[in-house]
Design an enzyme around this catalytic site. Sequence first.
Site, PDB file in Angstrom:
ATOM      1  N   THR A 116       0.781  -1.296   0.193  1.00  0.00           N
ATOM      2  CA  THR A 116       0.015  -0.066  -0.016  1.00  0.00           C
ATOM      3  C   THR A 116       0.919   1.233  -0.047  1.00  0.00           C
ATOM      4  OG1 THR A 116      -1.564  -1.198   1.184  1.00  0.00           O
ATOM      5  CG2 THR A 116      -1.650   1.289   1.425  1.00  0.00           C
ATOM      6  N   SER A 171       1.665  -7.510  -0.857  1.00  0.00           N
ATOM      7  CA  SER A 171       2.463  -8.412  -0.097  1.00  0.00           C
ATOM      8  C   SER A 171       1.742  -9.856  -0.118  1.00  0.00           C
ATOM      9  CB  SER A 171       2.816  -8.138   1.202  1.00  0.00           C
ATOM     10  OG  SER A 171       1.738  -8.002   1.863  1.00  0.00           O
ATOM     11  N   THR A 208       1.456  -4.600   4.097  1.00  0.00           N
ATOM     12  CA  THR A 208       1.196  -4.716   5.418  1.00  0.00           C
ATOM     13  C   THR A 208       0.546  -5.859   5.701  1.00  0.00           C
ATOM     14  OG1 THR A 208      -0.813  -3.748   5.656  1.00  0.00           O
ATOM     15  CG2 THR A 208       1.034  -2.365   6.172  1.00  0.00           C
ATOM     16  N   ASP A 209       0.086  -6.491   4.897  1.00  0.00           N
ATOM     17  CA  ASP A 209      -0.827  -7.661   4.945  1.00  0.00           C
ATOM     18  C   ASP A 209       0.229  -9.210   5.409  1.00  0.00           C
ATOM     19  OD1 ASP A 209      -3.182  -6.601   4.445  1.00  0.00           O
ATOM     20  OD2 ASP A 209      -3.278  -7.250   2.349  1.00  0.00           O
TER      21      ASP A 209
HETATM   22  N1  ASP Z   1      -2.607  -5.742   0.452  1.00  0.00           N
HETATM   23  C1  ASP Z   1      -1.573  -4.744   0.669  1.00  0.00           C
HETATM   24  C2  ASP Z   1      -0.281  -5.145   0.729  1.00  0.00           C
HETATM   25  O1  ASP Z   1      -0.221  -6.210   1.898  1.00  0.00           O
HETATM   26  C3  ASP Z   1      -1.945  -4.028   1.979  1.00  0.00           C
HETATM   27  C4  ASP Z   1      -0.806  -2.969   2.440  1.00  0.00           C
HETATM   28  O2  ASP Z   1       0.101  -2.731   2.012  1.00  0.00           O
HETATM   29  O3  ASP Z   1      -1.372  -2.360   3.618  1.00  0.00           O
HETATM   30  O4  ASP Z   1       0.413  -5.446   0.122  1.00  0.00           O
END
Ligand code: ASP
Length: 345
Positions: free
Chosen positions: A27, A73, A106-107
Amino acid sequence: MTVADKKETAMQRPSLPVIALIGTGGTIAATADTRTQLSNYTVTEPVNALLHAVPQISAVASIRTQQAFNVDSREITSTMLLRLARSVRRTLAQPDIDGVVITHGTDTLEETAYFLSLVVRSEKPVVLVGAMRPASAISADGPLNLLNAVLVAASPGARGLGVVVTLNDEIHAARYVSKTNTTRVDAFSSGQQGALGTIHNGIVQFDQLPVRGWPLAVSPEEGFDLTGLRQLPRVDILYDHQDAGRHLYEASIKAGVQGMVVAACGNGGLTPRASLGLRMAAKHGIVCVRASRTGSGMVSCAPDDSRYNWVAANSLNPQKARLLLMLSLTRTTDCRTIQAWFDHR
Ligand code: ASP
């Protein structure tokens, strides 16, 4: 200012730390159609664009960028993890590099952070950073998170702490941090262990130090060696629940997994068919780890563990237990040895 003056100023100014900034996507590198759209965005920004969006970083460190990959991710595979780990190790081995910052979705950020903490042996800081709001959003959290991550990587206090994660002004140990909220900027927590420190107004402050995980992984005999490793053993996570069936266990066994982690109830308690599934798996030589679906606390060893060659996950959550099991299986299938690693990492 004359050329001579300029030279003198440059000579007097203490040189800035050199930080490698490795982009992987997420993100923090994503954009949406409008500034108010906070979900359904796409990873579009290369790591150089993230750096250019925060010119203040140039006062903190001299940055060298690398683009490992640029994905959500959730798309990261074990092969990509291995590749990233090797590239981090190579980068840290360069004498003029003082630390590494990795931008990441973040995932699954906690998975990459914990994996790196098991395979990277360096005194130099490794900091993972992400964002909960895309780069295009009003009040995007990525730019300040990135500046903070560079401040941490450049900070002498971060040396020797192993892999850490910074988001929302906090510094967390890779061993304990987890994503605990779907959308909020304070999505990351280290639960009962708490954050290692904070970053505020450009000041990095550590309040406590991690005592497990990395310090044990540094000894060459105990650390996981990636030499010659092309792929990691396949390990599945199965989620236990009331009235669970045995078919998921049968499917995993049939798929040829080498390890299984169960997100079990409470203190690693198994429902009747999960217990049956793990006993079937053990008969096929599959190493099974009992973790907990509760989100905090430790799973203690139980009499059935030695009877069926199972391992208790200690306080590792299922997704981190999976990574430690994968690396353990590159060395041994002996459950006692693996249990000792789970108890210390
Ligand atoms: N779906 C995203 C990821 O993990 C979520 C994020 O980065 O906050 O790449």
